[in-house]
Design an enzyme around this catalytic site. Sequence first.
Site, PDB file in Angstrom:
ATOM      1  N   ASP A   1     -11.876  65.472 -42.878  1.00  0.00           N
ATOM      2  CA  ASP A   1     -12.699  66.291 -42.153  1.00  0.00           C
ATOM      3  C   ASP A   1     -13.069  65.597 -40.579  1.00  0.00           C
ATOM      4  OD1 ASP A   1     -14.956  68.623 -42.395  1.00  0.00           O
ATOM      5  OD2 ASP A   1     -15.019  67.439 -40.601  1.00  0.00           O
TER       6      ASP A   1
ATOM      7  N   ALA B   1      -7.634  72.167 -35.484  1.00  0.00           N
ATOM      8  CA  ALA B   1      -8.662  72.174 -36.420  1.00  0.00           C
ATOM      9  C   ALA B   1     -10.202  73.088 -35.993  1.00  0.00           C
ATOM     10  CB  ALA B   1      -8.871  71.061 -37.013  1.00  0.00           C
TER      11      ALA B   1
ATOM     12  N   SER C   1      -8.065  80.202 -26.421  1.00  0.00           N
ATOM     13  CA  SER C   1      -7.858  81.551 -26.893  1.00  0.00           C
ATOM     14  C   SER C   1      -7.922  82.576 -25.817  1.00  0.00           C
ATOM     15  CB  SER C   1      -8.680  82.222 -27.871  1.00  0.00           C
ATOM     16  OG  SER C   1      -8.849  83.410 -28.090  1.00  0.00           O
TER      17      SER C   1
ATOM     18  N   TYR D   1     -17.762  82.331 -31.889  1.00  0.00           N
ATOM     19  CA  TYR D   1     -16.534  81.564 -31.787  1.00  0.00           C
ATOM     20  C   TYR D   1     -15.951  81.529 -30.396  1.00  0.00           C
ATOM     21  CZ  TYR D   1     -11.446  81.721 -31.893  1.00  0.00           C
ATOM     22  OH  TYR D   1     -10.037  81.227 -31.982  1.00  0.00           O
TER      23      TYR D   1
ATOM     24  N   LYS E   1     -14.999  78.306 -27.635  1.00  0.00           N
ATOM     25  CA  LYS E   1     -13.604  77.981 -26.960  1.00  0.00           C
ATOM     26  C   LYS E   1     -14.011  77.816 -25.520  1.00  0.00           C
ATOM     27  CE  LYS E   1     -10.998  77.927 -30.280  1.00  0.00           C
ATOM     28  NZ  LYS E   1     -10.241  76.995 -30.926  1.00  0.00           N
TER      29      LYS E   1
ATOM     30  N   ARG F   1      -2.854  94.847 -27.268  1.00  0.00           N
ATOM     31  CA  ARG F   1      -2.915  93.511 -27.342  1.00  0.00           C
ATOM     32  C   ARG F   1      -1.574  93.026 -26.864  1.00  0.00           C
ATOM     33  NH1 ARG F   1      -7.301  94.701 -27.580  1.00  0.00           N
ATOM     34  NH2 ARG F   1      -8.945  94.214 -29.248  1.00  0.00           N
TER      35      ARG F   1
ATOM     36  N   ASP G   1     -14.720  95.222 -30.161  1.00  0.00           N
ATOM     37  CA  ASP G   1     -13.226  95.197 -29.653  1.00  0.00           C
ATOM     38  C   ASP G   1     -13.259  95.396 -28.244  1.00  0.00           C
ATOM     39  OD1 ASP G   1     -11.587  94.484 -31.754  1.00  0.00           O
ATOM     40  OD2 ASP G   1     -11.368  96.406 -32.598  1.00  0.00           O
TER      41      ASP G   1
HETATM   42  P1  NAD Z   1      -6.305  78.192 -39.605  1.00  0.00           P
HETATM   43  O1  NAD Z   1      -7.761  78.465 -40.149  1.00  0.00           O
HETATM   44  O2  NAD Z   1      -5.243  78.687 -40.284  1.00  0.00           O
HETATM   45  O3  NAD Z   1      -5.898  76.732 -39.394  1.00  0.00           O
HETATM   46  C1  NAD Z   1      -7.122  75.806 -39.046  1.00  0.00           C
HETATM   47  C2  NAD Z   1      -6.804  74.206 -39.979  1.00  0.00           C
HETATM   48  O4  NAD Z   1      -7.987  73.718 -39.519  1.00  0.00           O
HETATM   49  C3  NAD Z   1      -7.174  74.947 -41.491  1.00  0.00           C
HETATM   50  O5  NAD Z   1      -6.101  74.459 -42.275  1.00  0.00           O
HETATM   51  C4  NAD Z   1      -8.607  74.169 -41.610  1.00  0.00           C
HETATM   52  O6  NAD Z   1      -8.561  73.732 -43.242  1.00  0.00           O
HETATM   53  C5  NAD Z   1      -8.434  73.001 -40.871  1.00  0.00           C
HETATM   54  N1  NAD Z   1      -9.775  72.654 -40.377  1.00  0.00           N
HETATM   55  C6  NAD Z   1     -10.837  73.500 -40.073  1.00  0.00           C
HETATM   56  N2  NAD Z   1     -11.918  72.572 -39.849  1.00  0.00           N
HETATM   57  C7  NAD Z   1     -11.845  71.362 -39.777  1.00  0.00           C
HETATM   58  C8  NAD Z   1     -12.215  70.269 -39.897  1.00  0.00           C
HETATM   59  N3  NAD Z   1     -13.438  69.785 -39.276  1.00  0.00           N
HETATM   60  N4  NAD Z   1     -11.583  69.098 -40.074  1.00  0.00           N
HETATM   61  C9  NAD Z   1     -10.392  69.015 -40.590  1.00  0.00           C
HETATM   62  N5  NAD Z   1      -9.393  70.206 -40.698  1.00  0.00           N
HETATM   63  C10 NAD Z   1     -10.365  71.329 -40.312  1.00  0.00           C
HETATM   64  O7  NAD Z   1      -6.472  78.836 -37.992  1.00  0.00           O
HETATM   65  P2  NAD Z   1      -5.153  79.294 -36.992  1.00  0.00           P
HETATM   66  O8  NAD Z   1      -4.872  80.770 -36.986  1.00  0.00           O
HETATM   67  O9  NAD Z   1      -4.065  78.550 -37.496  1.00  0.00           O
HETATM   68  O10 NAD Z   1      -5.877  78.670 -35.632  1.00  0.00           O
HETATM   69  C11 NAD Z   1      -5.602  77.363 -35.329  1.00  0.00           C
HETATM   70  C12 NAD Z   1      -6.485  77.095 -33.836  1.00  0.00           C
HETATM   71  O11 NAD Z   1      -5.826  78.324 -32.840  1.00  0.00           O
HETATM   72  C13 NAD Z   1      -7.616  77.410 -34.313  1.00  0.00           C
HETATM   73  O12 NAD Z   1      -8.491  76.392 -32.886  1.00  0.00           O
HETATM   74  C14 NAD Z   1      -8.132  78.792 -33.602  1.00  0.00           C
HETATM   75  O13 NAD Z   1      -9.235  79.046 -33.135  1.00  0.00           O
HETATM   76  C15 NAD Z   1      -7.042  78.939 -32.484  1.00  0.00           C
HETATM   77  N6  NAD Z   1      -6.604  80.500 -32.236  1.00  0.00           N
HETATM   78  C16 NAD Z   1      -6.213  81.277 -33.278  1.00  0.00           C
HETATM   79  C17 NAD Z   1      -6.013  82.308 -33.042  1.00  0.00           C
HETATM   80  C18 NAD Z   1      -5.441  83.273 -34.037  1.00  0.00           C
HETATM   81  O14 NAD Z   1      -5.250  84.497 -34.308  1.00  0.00           O
HETATM   82  N7  NAD Z   1      -4.960  82.855 -35.283  1.00  0.00           N
HETATM   83  C19 NAD Z   1      -5.940  82.797 -31.873  1.00  0.00           C
HETATM   84  C20 NAD Z   1      -6.361  81.945 -30.655  1.00  0.00           C
HETATM   85  C21 NAD Z   1      -6.626  80.887 -31.076  1.00  0.00           C
HETATM   86  N1  UFG Z   2      -7.082  96.618 -35.735  1.00  0.00           N
HETATM   87  C1  UFG Z   2      -7.081  97.798 -36.522  1.00  0.00           C
HETATM   88  N2  UFG Z   2      -7.453  97.459 -37.776  1.00  0.00           N
HETATM   89  C2  UFG Z   2      -7.442  96.344 -38.608  1.00  0.00           C
HETATM   90  C3  UFG Z   2      -7.719  95.340 -37.862  1.00  0.00           C
HETATM   91  C4  UFG Z   2      -7.386  95.352 -36.620  1.00  0.00           C
HETATM   92  O1  UFG Z   2      -7.233  98.779 -36.100  1.00  0.00           O
HETATM   93  O2  UFG Z   2      -7.740  96.439 -39.786  1.00  0.00           O
HETATM   94  C5  UFG Z   2      -7.001  96.494 -34.330  1.00  0.00           C
HETATM   95  C6  UFG Z   2      -8.313  96.008 -33.741  1.00  0.00           C
HETATM   96  O3  UFG Z   2      -9.260  97.101 -33.445  1.00  0.00           O
HETATM   97  C7  UFG Z   2      -7.425  95.428 -32.324  1.00  0.00           C
HETATM   98  C8  UFG Z   2      -6.094  95.425 -32.747  1.00  0.00           C
HETATM   99  O4  UFG Z   2      -5.772  95.868 -33.916  1.00  0.00           O
HETATM  100  O5  UFG Z   2      -7.285  96.738 -31.588  1.00  0.00           O
HETATM  101  C9  UFG Z   2      -5.992  93.624 -32.995  1.00  0.00           C
HETATM  102  O6  UFG Z   2      -7.077  93.319 -33.708  1.00  0.00           O
HETATM  103  P1  UFG Z   2      -7.087  91.734 -34.513  1.00  0.00           P
HETATM  104  O7  UFG Z   2      -8.329  91.627 -35.180  1.00  0.00           O
HETATM  105  O8  UFG Z   2      -5.695  91.525 -35.099  1.00  0.00           O
HETATM  106  O9  UFG Z   2      -7.015  90.813 -33.176  1.00  0.00           O
HETATM  107  P2  UFG Z   2      -8.165  90.809 -31.809  1.00  0.00           P
HETATM  108  O10 UFG Z   2      -7.534  90.883 -30.654  1.00  0.00           O
HETATM  109  O11 UFG Z   2      -9.237  91.357 -32.196  1.00  0.00           O
HETATM  110  O12 UFG Z   2      -8.323  89.361 -32.215  1.00  0.00           O
HETATM  111  C10 UFG Z   2      -7.819  87.995 -32.422  1.00  0.00           C
HETATM  112  C11 UFG Z   2      -8.412  87.129 -33.095  1.00  0.00           C
HETATM  113  C12 UFG Z   2      -9.402  86.292 -32.374  1.00  0.00           C
HETATM  114  C13 UFG Z   2      -8.683  85.829 -30.921  1.00  0.00           C
HETATM  115  C14 UFG Z   2      -8.286  86.858 -30.271  1.00  0.00           C
HETATM  116  C15 UFG Z   2      -7.182  86.490 -29.152  1.00  0.00           C
HETATM  117  O13 UFG Z   2      -9.201  87.616 -33.928  1.00  0.00           O
HETATM  118  O14 UFG Z   2      -9.975  85.066 -33.082  1.00  0.00           O
HETATM  119  O15 UFG Z   2      -7.001  87.759 -31.206  1.00  0.00           O
HETATM  120  O16 UFG Z   2      -6.562  85.516 -29.463  1.00  0.00           O
HETATM  121  F1  UFG Z   2      -9.612  85.257 -30.195  1.00  0.00           F
END
Ligand code: NAD
Ligand code: UFG
Length: 341
Positions: free
Chosen positions: A58, A82, A124, A149, A153, A231, A298
């Site tokens: 961790d 992470a 993000s 969240y 960031k 998006r 949204d």
């Molecule tokens: P994810 O949850 O799949 O991956 C995160 C990983 O970090 C996981 O494997 C989890 O086990 C590990 N983790 C969490 N807390 C930890 C800790 N304290 N110590 C060690 N490991 C830890 O998420 P992801 O989608 O791969 O996202 C990665 C990063 O990108 C995150 O910082 C997320 O906020 C950012 N991000 C993701 C998205 C998205 O839509 N997926 C969009 C924008 C930003």
């Molecule tokens: N949507 C639906 N049905 C669903 C899920 C989503 O219609 O079941 C729509 C949402 O209303 C939105 C679009 O699909 O209009 C995208 O939604 P997502 O939840 O896939 O993505 P968001 O843009 O809301 O947010 C994501 C991540 C956030 C991140 C952001 C920007 O969830 O953590 O992208 O990176 F911050």
Amino acid sequence: MKILVTGGLGYIGAHTSVLLIEQGHQVIILDNLENSSLRVLDGIASITNQRPLFYQTDLRDRKAVVEIFNKHTDIDGVIHFAAYKAVGESVEQPLKYYDNNINGLIALLECLIPQEIPLIFSSSCTVYGQADRMPIDETSPMKKAASPYGYTKQIGENIIQDCALANSSFKAILLRYFNPIGAHATAQIGETPNGEPQNLIPYLTQAVAGKRTELRIFGDDYDTPDGTCIRDYIHVMDLAAAHLESLLYLHEGKNSSACECFNVGTGKGNSVLEVVKTFEKSTQKKVPYSIVARRPGDIVQAYADTHKIEKAMGWKAQYSLAEALQSAWKWEVHSAHLEAQ
Ligand code: NAD
Ligand code: UFG
């Protein structure tokens, strides 16, 4: 380069680790497995024929993290994935998010800064909130975060910027991802949401696979051409490549300041209905869906201006939306086989 990847068994971290290994870099993964599993390590090993060194640690366990850095004194860069990422959960449990996303980052910075190790930070597009102008460029102001969240960031970016100001030898890049989707072409790794997916693409593929009754499209009365939200959906392998380019950019001293931020998107906005239609056309699968009420919180539209990263690093998204959706579907089918095993 020898790269430490925190959260390297998560969705984006695993794809980035694969790319780094394929490009000849040495990867060390730190992950506490809270939102991942050792199966992902198997997936990485099966794609690359290499099993990266893995620490089940961790990030907030400062003693353990210091030990890793003491053991590996030749780390060339850290990519910090992470964190917790569920927007809705962060509203219900803000302290959980502030604790992990902020304390984890601080623990990491305490090790990086004295050793002058460059950092790539997962930010993000959520930091912009509902931007006034489309496409969103990096000068767009940070609006009040819509969730704890999102706030983690914004705070994370500020902490890193302050550290870069205070320590002239510390360099960092903040990557502001738009909407990452898709999976590795082999379908050995992909996105595995826990429980009911919150994001569009995993929900859509699960609905097509029959795991969910139907996709609920949240609102078709927005001020967009077809009424659904827009998006910028970026293939996760394109996103992975942006991390590698960022590391090289810092390594080669091409940065114009100690801490720079870059959008990572395709530069193209697609509506939810366009995603559905593109999925159907590219996979020949029908998406069961209905239109339901808007989802609270949204934003109407968000898509990136990507000129800054293109100009600085020569990075540009390569995959189309159709290719990303096909890879997501391939992963959905393959992961069902994995689950059945
Ligand atoms: P994810 O949850 O799949 O991956 C995160 C990983 O970090 C996981 O494997 C989890 O086990 C590990 N983790 C969490 N807390 C930890 C800790 N304290 N110590 C060690 N490991 C830890 O998420 P992801 O989608 O791969 O996202 C990665 C990063 O990108 C995150 O910082 C997320 O906020 C950012 N991000 C993701 C998205 C998205 O839509 N997926 C969009 C924008 C930003
Ligand atoms: N949507 C639906 N049905 C669903 C899920 C989503 O219609 O079941 C729509 C949402 O209303 C939105 C679009 O699909 O209009 C995208 O939604 P997502 O939840 O896939 O993505 P968001 O843009 O809301 O947010 C994501 C991540 C956030 C991140 C952001 C920007 O969830 O953590 O992208 O990176 F911050």
